[in-house]
Design an enzyme around this catalytic site. Sequence first.
Site, mmCIF file in Angstrom:
data_model
loop_
_atom_site.group_PDB
_atom_site.id
_atom_site.type_symbol
_atom_site.label_atom_id
_atom_site.label_comp_id
_atom_site.label_asym_id
_atom_site.label_seq_id
_atom_site.Cartn_x
_atom_site.Cartn_y
_atom_site.Cartn_z
ATOM 1 N N TYR A 51 0.825 -1.224 0.000
ATOM 2 C CA TYR A 51 0.000 0.000 0.000
ATOM 3 C C TYR A 51 0.856 1.271 0.000
ATOM 4 O O TYR A 51 0.389 2.315 0.473
ATOM 5 C CB TYR A 51 -0.919 -0.017 1.219
ATOM 6 C CG TYR A 51 -2.186 -0.827 1.014
ATOM 7 C CD1 TYR A 51 -3.040 -0.572 -0.067
ATOM 8 C CD2 TYR A 51 -2.559 -1.821 1.908
ATOM 9 C CE1 TYR A 51 -4.217 -1.295 -0.249
ATOM 10 C CE2 TYR A 51 -3.740 -2.549 1.730
ATOM 11 C CZ TYR A 51 -4.556 -2.274 0.648
ATOM 12 O OH TYR A 51 -5.732 -2.980 0.466
ATOM 13 N N ARG A 87 -12.440 -4.267 -11.461
ATOM 14 C CA ARG A 87 -12.717 -3.061 -10.653
ATOM 15 C C ARG A 87 -14.220 -2.772 -10.628
ATOM 16 O O ARG A 87 -14.776 -2.408 -9.599
ATOM 17 C CB ARG A 87 -11.967 -1.854 -11.224
ATOM 18 C CG ARG A 87 -10.464 -1.943 -11.097
ATOM 19 C CD ARG A 87 -9.924 -1.551 -9.759
ATOM 20 N NE ARG A 87 -10.120 -0.135 -9.479
ATOM 21 C CZ ARG A 87 -9.718 0.453 -8.358
ATOM 22 N NH1 ARG A 87 -9.128 -0.268 -7.399
ATOM 23 N NH2 ARG A 87 -9.907 1.736 -8.155
ATOM 24 N N THR A 93 -14.898 2.101 -3.344
ATOM 25 C CA THR A 93 -14.058 1.859 -2.155
ATOM 26 C C THR A 93 -14.875 1.886 -0.867
ATOM 27 O O THR A 93 -14.677 1.042 0.012
ATOM 28 C CB THR A 93 -12.942 2.935 -2.083
ATOM 29 O OG1 THR A 93 -12.213 2.910 -3.309
ATOM 30 C CG2 THR A 93 -11.994 2.666 -0.927
ATOM 31 N N ARG A 104 -18.416 -5.281 -3.033
ATOM 32 C CA ARG A 104 -18.496 -4.441 -1.823
ATOM 33 C C ARG A 104 -19.929 -4.015 -1.534
ATOM 34 O O ARG A 104 -20.350 -3.933 -0.377
ATOM 35 C CB ARG A 104 -17.590 -3.221 -1.975
ATOM 36 C CG ARG A 104 -16.103 -3.573 -1.886
ATOM 37 C CD ARG A 104 -15.273 -2.379 -2.264
ATOM 38 N NE ARG A 104 -13.838 -2.583 -2.103
ATOM 39 C CZ ARG A 104 -12.934 -1.919 -2.807
ATOM 40 N NH1 ARG A 104 -13.306 -1.026 -3.712
ATOM 41 N NH2 ARG A 104 -11.651 -2.147 -2.605
ATOM 42 N N GLU A 128 2.038 -4.868 -7.081
ATOM 43 C CA GLU A 128 1.338 -5.560 -5.993
ATOM 44 C C GLU A 128 1.554 -7.075 -6.061
ATOM 45 O O GLU A 128 1.753 -7.721 -5.032
ATOM 46 C CB GLU A 128 -0.153 -5.239 -6.072
ATOM 47 C CG GLU A 128 -0.446 -3.785 -5.744
ATOM 48 C CD GLU A 128 -1.861 -3.346 -6.121
ATOM 49 O OE1 GLU A 128 -2.192 -2.179 -5.878
ATOM 50 O OE2 GLU A 128 -2.634 -4.167 -6.671
#
Length: 136
Positions: A51, A87, A93, A104, A128
Amino acid sequence: MASEQTLIVIKPDGIRRKLVGKIISRFEDKGLRMMDLRLLVFSPKEADEFYSVHKGKPFFEELVSFISSGPAIACILEGDHAINTVRLMTGATKSFEAAAGTIRGDYGLGLTENVIHASDSPESFIKESRVIFSRS
Ligand code: CMP
């Protein structure tokens, strides 16, 4: 378009809540191919590196502490437009604002604890996945 790869991480809240099967199924149902899969507990150092774009932000310490708080599952997915597709399937988020039908939106209410991470660009994917898959 040529096939593209992306990375998802099912975060410790997703594991604790036993959402792994449901989440992976969504990507399989969509037609994405699973290329690699790893169960890991992020060390604080790995979390910091993973991160690093958020270093210095007010939520950084909490984020690092949460992502290393228990097992996570990392998965490399492949398919046309994989980064954007994943995504979109992941959702906003802030889980409490994420659209119904997204992961989510359907499974989360939190911000730091938002069930899943997905790479946002080819560069993020490389960085990542290196953190996760180059560990011994
Ligand atoms: P993720 O997609 O993994 O990328 C960065 C993470 O930081 C994000 O999901 C959230 O879990 C967490 N986070 C916590 N607070 C914030 C915030 N205010 N804005 C963006 N991300 C946040």
